[in-house]
Design a protein around this motif. Structure first.
Motif, PDB file in Angstrom:
ATOM      1  N   THR A 363       0.847  -1.190   0.000  1.00 30.25           N
ATOM      2  CA  THR A 363       0.000   0.000   0.000  1.00 30.25           C
ATOM      3  C   THR A 363       0.885   1.244   0.000  1.00 30.25           C
ATOM      4  N   ARG A 364       0.313   2.367  -0.370  1.00 27.29           N
ATOM      5  CA  ARG A 364       1.081   3.612  -0.409  1.00 27.29           C
ATOM      6  C   ARG A 364       1.289   4.190   0.987  1.00 27.29           C
ATOM      7  N   VAL A 365       0.377   3.865   1.908  1.00 21.61           N
ATOM      8  CA  VAL A 365       0.444   4.437   3.252  1.00 21.61           C
ATOM      9  C   VAL A 365       0.510   3.311   4.272  1.00 21.61           C
ATOM     10  N   VAL A 366       1.452   3.394   5.194  1.00 24.29           N
ATOM     11  CA  VAL A 366       1.585   2.425   6.279  1.00 24.29           C
ATOM     12  C   VAL A 366       1.355   3.160   7.594  1.00 24.29           C
ATOM     13  N   GLU A 367       0.356   2.694   8.415  1.00 28.50           N
ATOM     14  CA  GLU A 367       0.009   3.390   9.655  1.00 28.50           C
ATOM     15  C   GLU A 367       1.194   3.444  10.621  1.00 28.50           C
ATOM     16  N   ARG A 368       1.878   2.351  10.774  1.00 31.87           N
ATOM     17  CA  ARG A 368       3.018   2.332  11.685  1.00 31.87           C
ATOM     18  C   ARG A 368       4.194   1.713  10.956  1.00 31.87           C
ATOM     19  N   PRO A 369       4.893   2.514  10.132  1.00 30.14           N
ATOM     20  CA  PRO A 369       6.010   1.951   9.379  1.00 30.14           C
ATOM     21  C   PRO A 369       7.161   1.552  10.295  1.00 30.14           C
ATOM     22  N   ILE A 370       7.884   0.543   9.862  1.00 34.18           N
ATOM     23  CA  ILE A 370       9.081   0.134  10.583  1.00 34.18           C
ATOM     24  C   ILE A 370      10.190   1.121  10.242  1.00 34.18           C
ATOM     25  N   SER A 371      10.875   1.610  11.277  1.00 32.92           N
ATOM     26  CA  SER A 371      11.870   2.650  11.058  1.00 32.92           C
ATOM     27  C   SER A 371      13.187   2.289  11.741  1.00 32.92           C
ATOM     28  N   TRP A 372      14.184   3.142  11.529  1.00 34.66           N
ATOM     29  CA  TRP A 372      15.503   2.909  12.093  1.00 34.66           C
ATOM     30  C   TRP A 372      15.427   2.797  13.615  1.00 34.66           C
ATOM     31  N   ASP A 373      16.242   1.893  14.170  1.00 37.44           N
ATOM     32  CA  ASP A 373      16.394   1.673  15.612  1.00 37.44           C
ATOM     33  C   ASP A 373      15.186   1.019  16.262  1.00 37.44           C
ATOM     34  N   ASP A 374      14.170   0.642  15.482  1.00 35.44           N
ATOM     35  CA  ASP A 374      13.022  -0.063  16.060  1.00 35.44           C
ATOM     36  C   ASP A 374      13.419  -1.465  16.505  1.00 35.44           C
ATOM     37  N   LYS A 375      12.841  -1.912  17.593  1.00 38.32           N
ATOM     38  CA  LYS A 375      12.973  -3.300  18.028  1.00 38.32           C
ATOM     39  C   LYS A 375      11.993  -4.132  17.200  1.00 38.32           C
ATOM     40  N   VAL A 376      12.497  -5.155  16.514  1.00 40.12           N
ATOM     41  CA  VAL A 376      11.663  -5.960  15.620  1.00 40.12           C
ATOM     42  C   VAL A 376      11.933  -7.442  15.832  1.00 40.12           C
ATOM     43  N   TRP A 377      11.109  -8.219  15.190  1.00 40.32           N
ATOM     44  CA  TRP A 377      11.257  -9.678  15.180  1.00 40.32           C
ATOM     45  C   TRP A 377      11.371 -10.133  13.729  1.00 40.32           C
ATOM     46  N   VAL A 378      12.362 -10.943  13.450  1.00 40.89           N
ATOM     47  CA  VAL A 378      12.474 -11.563  12.132  1.00 40.89           C
ATOM     48  C   VAL A 378      12.163 -13.050  12.286  1.00 40.89           C
ATOM     49  N   SER A 379      11.452 -13.606  11.306  1.00 40.01           N
ATOM     50  CA  SER A 379      11.028 -15.001  11.411  1.00 40.01           C
ATOM     51  C   SER A 379      10.880 -15.613  10.040  1.00 40.01           C
ATOM     52  N   TRP A 380      10.926 -16.935   9.995  1.00 39.32           N
ATOM     53  CA  TRP A 380      10.671 -17.657   8.752  1.00 39.32           C
ATOM     54  C   TRP A 380      10.176 -19.053   9.086  1.00 39.32           C
ATOM     55  N   THR A 381       9.411 -19.620   8.194  1.00 41.51           N
ATOM     56  CA  THR A 381       8.846 -20.943   8.386  1.00 41.51           C
ATOM     57  C   THR A 381       9.902 -22.017   8.131  1.00 41.51           C
ATOM     58  N   PRO A 382       9.731 -23.215   8.663  1.00 44.14           N
ATOM     59  CA  PRO A 382      10.736 -24.271   8.492  1.00 44.14           C
ATOM     60  C   PRO A 382      11.017 -24.636   7.036  1.00 44.14           C
ATOM     61  N   ASP A 383      10.037 -24.440   6.152  1.00 41.06           N
ATOM     62  CA  ASP A 383      10.251 -24.819   4.745  1.00 41.06           C
ATOM     63  C   ASP A 383      10.800 -23.662   3.912  1.00 41.06           C
ATOM     64  N   ALA A 384      11.150 -22.544   4.533  1.00 42.52           N
ATOM     65  CA  ALA A 384      11.634 -21.382   3.786  1.00 42.52           C
ATOM     66  C   ALA A 384      13.154 -21.400   3.590  1.00 42.52           C
ATOM     67  N   GLY A 385      13.863 -22.025   4.497  1.00 43.08           N
ATOM     68  CA  GLY A 385      15.331 -22.040   4.419  1.00 43.08           C
ATOM     69  C   GLY A 385      15.870 -23.332   3.859  1.00 43.08           C
ATOM     70  N   VAL A 386      17.175 -23.335   3.614  1.00 42.45           N
ATOM     71  CA  VAL A 386      17.875 -24.511   3.087  1.00 42.45           C
ATOM     72  C   VAL A 386      19.101 -24.759   3.952  1.00 42.45           C
ATOM     73  N   VAL A 387      19.334 -26.004   4.316  1.00 39.47           N
ATOM     74  CA  VAL A 387      20.542 -26.370   5.055  1.00 39.47           C
ATOM     75  C   VAL A 387      21.615 -26.795   4.058  1.00 39.47           C
ATOM     76  N   LEU A 388      22.778 -26.176   4.162  1.00 39.25           N
ATOM     77  CA  LEU A 388      23.911 -26.512   3.290  1.00 39.25           C
ATOM     78  C   LEU A 388      25.017 -27.106   4.139  1.00 39.25           C
ATOM     79  N   THR A 389      25.634 -28.151   3.636  1.00 35.09           N
ATOM     80  CA  THR A 389      26.702 -28.817   4.395  1.00 35.09           C
ATOM     81  C   THR A 389      28.069 -28.644   3.728  1.00 35.09           C
ATOM     82  N   ARG A 390      28.107 -27.864   2.617  1.00 38.56           N
ATOM     83  CA  ARG A 390      29.401 -27.587   1.982  1.00 38.56           C
ATOM     84  C   ARG A 390      29.364 -26.227   1.305  1.00 38.56           C
TER      85      ARG A 390
END
Length: 390
Positions: A363-390
């Motif tokens: 959207t063009r307007v975000v009510e509470r945009p994420i900004s510099w120095d904000d405390k945030v949470w980053v997350s991803w589902t188990p099927d989103a990443g890849v395990v590499l062994t080499r």
């Protein structure tokens, strides 16, 4: 508004592209075969004991950084270089020792190499005349090529009277005029601006499908390779690292090098805690918790591994996620890149490591945009990443 003819053509091409995968057919015979090919320049090994099969009608991309051997590999197929060891065959015919003009290949160079004193028409006709083709046949073929690249009204212009994109089309038409079995494209779009390059990529794909030819392209542009190719060979120091369709190279890289070279990625150092069918649990210094990836892996507890996660698969929120089974880390916004369609957030974790998350700007307007120095949470589902062994 598109016409019925265009819609029908698009559906036909789409159907062919969805079903085209001769490399998965054990009975398919490759059109091009590199067998244990090595090329040395003095003490430097440009191509190192490489074997590769390319199939008829395939749009194949050689991708890698400068000096990885991709152009040398193409030049050996064209006949401009000879392998130090090994064999190269085209349609079952051994090419070693065969001069370039006798090979059923044609090469389109990055510089286009057009004759400045000749018109567009004469540039396209040049190779046909050299081969002794009859005058009427030359004229018919040139007109066919002009129509193919949409330059009918520019036939009498000289190269200096054309834009960069038009010169690129003339070079393409000249390369296709002799109807080679394989068209070799050496960084063909490098001189074009971004928008024109993107448009031309799709034109190349449509021309390749329409003619039913085999195209081999050399590029260091990952987006270009991902867009045009049926398969990509990622190269490093004269060796093949991974050969697979674009989606597989991007979503299932087989090593850290491929994950890091193709596209943007977060790579997290980790140790394997446990392995189960379809699941791997890992521990990383970047997290105070175990991370779960839904994947089968040949490894054992204690082994070194890396989690590769693309920024667009990482969520960034001001509140912790409520979903169960989500890998979740807390951090602080360190930097933000606004790209119009999406924003890239660089999140600094408590141990000082940083992770990137891409968030679409829906959207063009975000009510509470994420900004510099904000405390945030980053997350991803188990099927989103890849395990590499080499």
């Amino acid at each position: 508004m598109s016409t019925g003819v265009t819609d029908k053509t698009q559906k036909t091409i789409g159907g062919i592209r969805r079903k085209f995968a001769p490399w998965n057919d054990p009975g398919a015979v490759p059109l091009i075969r590199y067998k244990n090919v090595t090329k040395r320049f003095g003490e430097f090994t440009a191509v190192d004991n490489l074997s590769l099969d390319i199939y008829e009608r395939e749009f194949f991309a050689l991708l890698g950084p400068s000096g990885c051997g991709k152009t040398t590999l193409m030049r050996m197929l064209a006949g401009f270089e000879e392998p130090t060891e090994g064999q190269i065959t085209l349609a079952g015919q051994d090419l070693v020792g065969m001069p370039p003009y006798r090979r059923q290949t044609n090469m389109m160079f990055q510089s286009y190499a057009l004759f400045p004193h000749m018109s567009v028409w004469d540039n396209i006709a040049f190779g046909l005349k050299q081969d002794g083709m009859e005058k009427a046949a030359v004229a018919a073929r040139v007109e066919e090529m002009l129509k193919l690249v949409k330059l009918e009204t520019f036939a009498r212009r000289k190269p200096h009277q054309l834009s960069g994109g038009q010169r690129q089309r003339v070079a393409l038409a000249r390369s296709l005029a002799k109807r080679p079995k394989v068209l070799l494209l050496d960084e063909p779009l490098g001189a074009l601006d971004k928008k024109l390059r993107e448009a031309t990529q799709f034109e190349l794909m449509d021309i390749q499908m329409e003619l039913g030819m085999t195209f081999l392209i050399v590029t260091h542009d990952q987006e270009e390779a991902m867009t045009v190719a049926d398969r990509i060979a990622v190269m490093d120091h004269g060796r093949l690292v991974q050969v697979a369709p674009p989606a597989e190279v991007y979503e299932q890289p087989n090593c850290r090098y491929v994950a890091d070279f193709v596209g943007d990625v977060n790579i997290i150092d980790a140790k394997i805690e446990s392995v189960a069918p379809g699941a791997v649990r890992l521990r990383s210094d970047a997290a105070d918790m175990s991370l779960m990836i839904a994947q089968d892996v040949e490894a054992k507890p204690g082994d070194q591994a890396w989690i590769a996660i693309r920024p667009e698969k990482v969520r960034v929120d001001l509140d912790p996620p409520v979903e169960q089974g989500v890998n979740c880390l807390s951090g602080t916004i360190w930097d933000i890149g606004y790209l119009g369609d999406l924003s890239i957030y660089h999140v600094e974790l408590p141990n000082g490591a940083r992770i990137k998350a891409a968030k679409p700007n829906l959207t063009r307007v975000v009510e509470r945009p994420i900004s510099w120095d904000d405390k945030v949470w980053v997350s991803w589902t188990p099927d989103a990443g890849v395990v590499l062994t080499r």
